[in-house]
Motif scaffolding. Structure first.
Motif, short mmCIF file in Angstrom:
data_model
loop_
_atom_site.label_atom_id
_atom_site.label_comp_id
_atom_site.label_asym_id
_atom_site.label_seq_id
_atom_site.Cartn_x
_atom_site.Cartn_y
_atom_site.Cartn_z
N VAL A 114 0.84 -1.20 0.00
CA VAL A 114 0.00 0.00 0.00
C VAL A 114 0.87 1.25 0.00
CG1 VAL A 114 -1.72 1.30 1.32
CG2 VAL A 114 -1.91 -1.19 1.12
N ARG A 115 1.90 1.24 0.83
CA ARG A 115 2.81 2.38 0.88
C ARG A 115 3.52 2.57 -0.47
NH1 ARG A 115 5.93 5.39 4.50
NH2 ARG A 115 8.07 5.79 3.82
N LYS A 116 3.99 1.47 -1.05
CA LYS A 116 4.66 1.57 -2.35
C LYS A 116 3.70 2.07 -3.43
CE LYS A 116 8.22 -1.94 -1.60
NZ LYS A 116 8.81 -3.20 -2.08
N ALA A 117 2.46 1.61 -3.39
CA ALA A 117 1.47 2.07 -4.37
C ALA A 117 1.23 3.57 -4.24
CB ALA A 117 0.16 1.30 -4.18
N LEU A 118 1.19 4.07 -3.00
CA LEU A 118 1.01 5.50 -2.79
C LEU A 118 2.15 6.29 -3.41
CD1 LEU A 118 -0.43 7.90 -1.37
CD2 LEU A 118 0.99 7.39 0.64
N TYR A 119 3.38 5.88 -3.14
CA TYR A 119 4.53 6.60 -3.68
C TYR A 119 4.60 6.49 -5.20
CZ TYR A 119 6.64 7.63 0.86
OH TYR A 119 6.92 8.14 2.11
#
Length: 395
Positions: free
Chosen positions: A4-9
């Motif tokens: 999820v964090r990687k998708a946000l970035y």
């Protein structure tokens, strides 16, 4: 979850990178057209940088002890403020203001497309990393080259799968391009961006060189094979042979038919601005440094005058048409797209390194995890709501 964090970035930085690439194209046009005004502002920015840099050095020297070494270093502030002054001088012209006013709806379409593109590249590279771990563990030293070829094949296959959702998002964003052309472009973007992200762990410069070499190899391959008589020569081989020639020729034609598809919504906004807006959009006149090499590699100036066994009538007719598209569309359009795609890939490389650098060691138990999840959800909902509103409003 960490994904999820990687998708946000990846999603946010991909959209911002492509947008900055497009603004840079506009600023370049204004730089070439209004040199005097822009460079005066750049000179002011440079002088301001010199003054601030001198004050910072004076303050550091004043605080330093007598036995310390003198403060010597590269004038970073001077360079940054000079570049900022140049960019802002160009971007602050009325042409950009008028363009932003005209493209407020296409802007959201374009951001949505590249946001989805960033998520798709993330899914592609994570899949390849997962598969690559198993391959590396079971690979002997004499099997390195076959494994590299297998990974390259998986990258191409994954880019084909990536092209479908991103092309659908582009069509939803108001694109009137044919789906095969959209899929061809986003397959190319997926391969180049995938190479950039997968090599970003070594260094950003390594990723830049690797992606540039990949783009060059693909361009040469499609120019030689896609513009060659492969489609016609398939008639002389057994029927059971795979139709690779027709596939590659179709992809090449798709890349030439819509050369500015990564920035197509912006291009439509340019046409709208020229047609009826109050401002005047300035476009740079650039030399044919893209169409020239492609024409040379494809042999457009060395086509036979008469048909032969290896160059039948159908091949000559098709190649004349494709070479005409190279001369007509691969100058400003391809250059603009290469700039946008270049910033898109650079933003993804930056997202890879930035996410890893800013990630807390105990991320799975850290409060920032909830913030990341909420921000990604808000970004997805906002883009979806904006698209539905714009489409229902007929924009």
């Amino acid at each position: 979850m960490l994904v999820v964090r990687k998708a946000l970035y990846f999603g946010l930085l991909a959209a911002l990178g492509a947008t900055f690439g497009w603004f840079s194209w506009i600023a370049a046009g204004i730089l070439l057209a209004k040199t005097r005004e822009v460079w005066i502002s750049a000179l002011v920015g440079g002088l301001l940088g010199v003054v601030i840099d001198a004050l910072v050095r004076y303050r550091r020297t004043m605080r330093a002890k007598q036995e310390d070494e003198p403060v010597i270093g590269f004038p970073v502030l001077t360079v940054l403020l000079s570049a900022s002054g140049t960019f802002l001088a160009a971007a602050g012209e009325n042409a950009l203001g008028e363009l932003i006013k005209e493209v407020r709806w296409p802007f959201l379409f374009s951001v949505t497309t590249f946001f989805v593109g960033g998520l798709a590249v993330l899914a592609l590279t994570e899949l390849l990393r997962f598969l690559g771990k198993g391959l590396d563990e079971d690979t002997a030293e004499d099997e390195v080259v076959p494994m590299l070829m297998l990974k390259g094949f998986l990258l191409v296959l994954g880019s084909l799968l990536m092209a479908a959702p991103v092309s659908l998002a582009n069509l939803l964003a108001g694109s009137d391009a044919a789906y095969p052309s959209l899929a061809s472009w986003w397959m190319l973007i997926g391969i180049v961006a995938g190479v950039a992200v997968l090599t970003a762990r070594h260094s950003p410069w390594f990723a830049i060189v690797a992606s540039a070499i990949t783009l060059g190899v693909i361009a040469v391959f499609f120019a030689l094979v896609g513009l060659g008589p492969t489609e016609e020569l398939e008639r002389t081989v057994p029927v059971s042979a795979p139709k690779f020639g027709s596939l590659i020729a179709g992809i090449t034609q798709g890349l030439l038919e819509v050369p500015d598809v990564p920035a197509q919504t912006w291009t439509a906004a340019q046409a709208q601005l020229r047609a009826g807006a109050s401002g005047e959009l300035i476009e740079p006149e650039i030399p044919p440094f893209v169409s020239g090499p492609l024409s040379f590699i494809a042999g457009c100036d060395r086509m036979p005058a008469q048909p032969s066994v290896f160059a039948p009538d159908t091949y000559l007719t098709r190649k004349h048409a494709l070479c005409g598209k190279i001369e007509a569309t691969t100058n400003a359009e391809w250059t603009r797209s290469l700039i946008v795609v270049g910033f898109f890939c650079a933003a993804l490389v930056w997202a890879t390194r930035l996410e890893r650098r800013w990630r807390p060691e105990d991320y799975e138990r850290h409060p920032i995890r909830g913030y990341d999840r909420a921000l990604l959800g808000l970004a997805l909902l906002g883009l979806l709501a904006g698209l539905l509103t714009l489409r229902s409003g007929g924009y």
